[in-house]
Design an enzyme around this catalytic site. Sequence first.
Site, PDB file in Angstrom:
ATOM      1  N   ASP A   1     -23.408 -25.394 -35.134  1.00  0.00           N
ATOM      2  CA  ASP A   1     -24.626 -25.557 -35.929  1.00  0.00           C
ATOM      3  C   ASP A   1     -25.303 -24.197 -36.054  1.00  0.00           C
ATOM      4  OD1 ASP A   1     -26.172 -25.097 -33.659  1.00  0.00           O
ATOM      5  OD2 ASP A   1     -27.132 -27.076 -33.649  1.00  0.00           O
ATOM      6  N   HIS A   2     -26.524 -24.211 -36.607  1.00  0.00           N
ATOM      7  CA  HIS A   2     -27.244 -22.961 -36.866  1.00  0.00           C
ATOM      8  C   HIS A   2     -27.648 -22.232 -35.581  1.00  0.00           C
ATOM      9  CE1 HIS A   2     -29.951 -26.339 -36.389  1.00  0.00           C
ATOM     10  NE2 HIS A   2     -30.831 -25.481 -35.914  1.00  0.00           N
TER      11      HIS A   2
ATOM     12  N   CYS B   1     -23.412 -25.163 -30.281  1.00  0.00           N
ATOM     13  CA  CYS B   1     -24.763 -25.362 -30.818  1.00  0.00           C
ATOM     14  C   CYS B   1     -25.690 -24.480 -29.983  1.00  0.00           C
ATOM     15  CB  CYS B   1     -25.156 -26.837 -30.831  1.00  0.00           C
ATOM     16  SG  CYS B   1     -25.354 -27.615 -29.225  1.00  0.00           S
TER      17      CYS B   1
ATOM     18  N   THR C   1     -27.456 -24.999 -27.267  1.00  0.00           N
ATOM     19  CA  THR C   1     -27.187 -25.117 -25.832  1.00  0.00           C
ATOM     20  C   THR C   1     -25.753 -25.529 -25.534  1.00  0.00           C
ATOM     21  OG1 THR C   1     -27.812 -27.436 -25.934  1.00  0.00           O
ATOM     22  CG2 THR C   1     -29.564 -25.875 -25.362  1.00  0.00           C
TER      23      THR C   1
ATOM     24  N   GLY D   1     -25.976 -30.865 -27.083  1.00  0.00           N
ATOM     25  CA  GLY D   1     -25.973 -31.914 -28.107  1.00  0.00           C
ATOM     26  C   GLY D   1     -24.615 -32.095 -28.748  1.00  0.00           C
TER      27      GLY D   1
ATOM     28  N   HIS E   1      -7.633 -29.830 -14.667  1.00  0.00           N
ATOM     29  CA  HIS E   1      -7.918 -31.171 -14.147  1.00  0.00           C
ATOM     30  C   HIS E   1      -8.256 -32.192 -15.234  1.00  0.00           C
ATOM     31  CE1 HIS E   1      -9.009 -29.732  -9.788  1.00  0.00           C
ATOM     32  NE2 HIS E   1      -7.834 -29.284 -10.205  1.00  0.00           N
ATOM     33  N   ASN E   2      -9.016 -31.759 -16.239  1.00  0.00           N
ATOM     34  CA  ASN E   2      -9.514 -32.728 -17.233  1.00  0.00           C
ATOM     35  C   ASN E   2      -8.708 -32.713 -18.519  1.00  0.00           C
ATOM     36  OD1 ASN E   2     -12.360 -31.158 -16.089  1.00  0.00           O
ATOM     37  ND2 ASN E   2     -11.960 -33.264 -15.510  1.00  0.00           N
TER      38      ASN E   2
ATOM     39  N   HIS F   1      -4.398 -36.054 -11.753  1.00  0.00           N
ATOM     40  CA  HIS F   1      -5.382 -35.760 -12.802  1.00  0.00           C
ATOM     41  C   HIS F   1      -5.104 -36.580 -14.058  1.00  0.00           C
ATOM     42  CE1 HIS F   1      -6.935 -32.734 -10.198  1.00  0.00           C
ATOM     43  NE2 HIS F   1      -5.760 -32.134 -10.139  1.00  0.00           N
TER      44      HIS F   1
END
Length: 147
Positions: free
Chosen positions: A10-11, A67, A69, A72, A100-101, A135
């Site tokens: 995003d901006h 974004c 942070t 979101g 792991h993920n 995992h």
Amino acid sequence: MKGKCVLANDHGAVELAARIEKHLEERGYEVNYLGVSVPESVDYPDMAEKACKEYLNGGYEFGILCCGTGIGISIAANKIHGIRCALVQDSYSSEKAKQHNNANFLAFGGRVQYKEDPLAILDAFIDATFEGGRHQTRIDKISALEG
Ligand code: RB5
């Protein structure tokens, strides 16, 4: 040429996304950049949806979402069936996000003051390998939660 990846922001992360795009290309990736490259406001769930749907069309190694942070856009991405988006803070968490993920998306914040260069955080993910085994069992349980 390595794999293909999809990138959207995003901006709140125009400059960071441009740095990430350039870095990925320098590392040999083909980047499908979905924008936005201008500072006019857009809604991060729309950018998450665009990138995740494109990823799910197939042919991509991973995706990157940015974004202000990273929060979101990662929350939005993780609502989409099949997406495991890791909001990584450092190289350690980024490496584990793959090992792991087996995350298929990473999220970054363009307004976050990282202690490390976000490009180094990204490299830690790219250079890591999924460990499978227990995992995979846990990832299967995540998938089961999607219903
Ligand atoms: C947009 O101003 C900002 O809210 C967004 O980029 C992101 O930080 C949301 O989590």
